[in-house]
Motif scaffolding. Structure first.
Motif, PDB file in Angstrom:
ATOM      1  N   ILE A   1      34.554  -0.921 -76.372  1.00 23.83           N
ATOM      2  CA  ILE A   1      34.026  -0.606 -77.693  1.00 23.83           C
ATOM      3  C   ILE A   1      32.896   0.414 -77.561  1.00 23.83           C
ATOM      4  O   ILE A   1      31.982   0.242 -76.758  1.00 23.83           O
TER       5      ILE A   1
ATOM      6  N   ASP B   1      37.181   0.965 -81.353  1.00 20.18           N
ATOM      7  CA  ASP B   1      37.951   0.354 -80.270  1.00 20.18           C
ATOM      8  C   ASP B   1      38.687   1.478 -79.537  1.00 20.18           C
ATOM      9  O   ASP B   1      39.681   2.028 -80.036  1.00 20.18           O
TER      10      ASP B   1
ATOM     11  N   GLU C   1      35.819  -8.411 -79.169  1.00 14.13           N
ATOM     12  CA  GLU C   1      37.165  -7.828 -79.144  1.00 14.13           C
ATOM     13  C   GLU C   1      37.811  -7.881 -77.757  1.00 14.13           C
ATOM     14  O   GLU C   1      39.010  -7.614 -77.625  1.00 14.13           O
TER      15      GLU C   1
END
Length: 391
Positions: free
Chosen positions: A193, A202, A189
């Protein structure tokens, strides 16, 4: 997350004893093998390590700083060249640390206060601090997201919340004791995280409403990842369902059970110190030790437990020409290309002359477990017996 909350608390409670015992030995031994670090974090005039994060416009002003999950000393330093630093250190085990420091006549002027990151708003007003910091401790919490809400709540608008943590520490530590959450910046991502099995969050998606967020991946001499939240507006804390448990079950357990167990350790000889002393003797005159290894035809070794004792034994072996073929540890560790394996996956073979048990706890219990796993008991030796030649 709510359904798993009791499990997280139980795991945290199971790790308190080891945490207190670590700091008890650390303080009594004046750092032990971490002598250089001990000197830095205990000195009263240590420089403030987050100096570059203080805005220039604050120069010369009183600057309120909170180190949450600080341990007994805080490793942030106390002296700033920019501001008049007013510091408080907050930790769930603060009362224990105060007693240990008092008993050992140790005072580095840090103001220790008891507090849980999930419930800071019960102790400190909103917008109390110019900077709020956590290092290698948010992963120990019951609820990381609630913890970040709380950190932002007590931080002033325009102030900073700074998090410094190792990548995926719960994975590295095998989810043992305090280590229940992974904090990651190195992920698909490309975000901050927070995760464990079945949960992946997130963080910027939740908190970008309240703060500007900067991410810095650790590297080189600064291995910790760093996340900086600059607070833009007031934070609304979600309903906190855990407050009663935090201040009844957890704190009661801490005071009534852990301190009684720690007092029982007063008469126990410090195994780590004894092993270190024996290794120093060997290093000063290694010929006798090498002769014993040759007489017993010890050429290849496995190590059980790669903590402080395991590291010392590893260095001793390598320094005397002995190959370490396997590391047995519940944690995921890689040492000079050797990846650790859990005990249940270790296969006893004739390739290893001896398996050295390198733990400070109940080695006899571990040896019994190893024998039940099919390992030849004649190959197993405790670290203290190995360095003394009693095997």
């Amino acid at each position: 997350m709510d359904n798993c909350y009791g499990e997280y608390i139980d795991k945290w409670l199971s790790g308190i004893y080891a945490e207190i015992l670590f700091w008890k030995e650390y303080i009594e031994e004046r750092g032990g093998i971490y002598t250089n670090e001990y000197g830095r974090i205990t000195q009263k005039d240590a420089g403030f390590v987050l100096e570059e994060d203080i805005p220039d416009e604050k120069k010369g002003m009183i600057y309120q700083f909170a180190d949450v999950g600080s341990g007994p000393f805080s490793n942030c330093g106390f002296v700033s060249g920019k501001v008049k630093l007013n510091m408080v250190a907050i930790d769930p085990l603060a009362e224990v640390y105060k007693l240990l420091k008092e008993k050992n006549n140790l005072d580095n002027d840090v103001l220790l206060q008891t507090g849980f990151v999930e419930a800071l708003d019960s102790q400190y007003p909103e917008n109390s601090f110019d900077m709020v910091h956590m290092s290698n401790s948010l992963d120990h919490s019951f609820d990381v997201i609630m913890g970040i809400y709380q950190l932002l709540y007590i931080c002033k608008i325009g102030g900073k919340v700074i998090l410094r943590h190792a990548e995926n520490e719960a994975e590295n530590e095998g989810y043992q004791g305090f280590h229940q959450w992974n904090l990651s910046l190195k992920n698909p991502e490309n975000s901050f995280i927070v995760w464990r099995e079945g949960i992946r969050i997130d963080v910027p998606e939740i908190f970008q409403e309240y703060a500007d967020i900067e991410l810095y991946c650790g590297k080189g001499e600064c291995p910790f990842n760093k996340v900086v939240f600059t607070k833009r507006k007031p934070v609304k804390i979600p309903d906190n369902k855990y407050r009663e448990i935090l201040f009844t079950k957890v704190y009661s357990f801490l005071i009534r059970n852990m301190m009684s167990q720690i007092s029982m350790e007063n008469g126990r000889k410090n195994l780590k110190t004894e092993i270190a002393q024996e290794i120093n003797k060997i290093n000063a005159s290694p010929a006798g030790f090498r002769g014993q290894l040759k007489d017993r035809n010890i050429k290849d070794v496995a190590i059980y437990g790669m903590g402080i004792i395991g590291e010392q034994i590893y260095d001793l072996l390598i320094g005397n020409g002995i190959q370490v073929n396997a590391i047995i540890d519940v944690r995921k560790i890689t040492k000079n290309g050797i990846r650790s394996i859990p005990l249940e996956e270790y296969a006893d073979t004739d390739k290893v002359s001896v398996i050295i048990v390198c733990i400070a706890g109940d080695a006899d219990e571990v040896i019994d477990q190893m024998v039940r796993c099919g390992i030849n008991e004649d190959k197993i030796v405790k670290a203290i017996d190995f360095v003394k030649g009693g095997y």
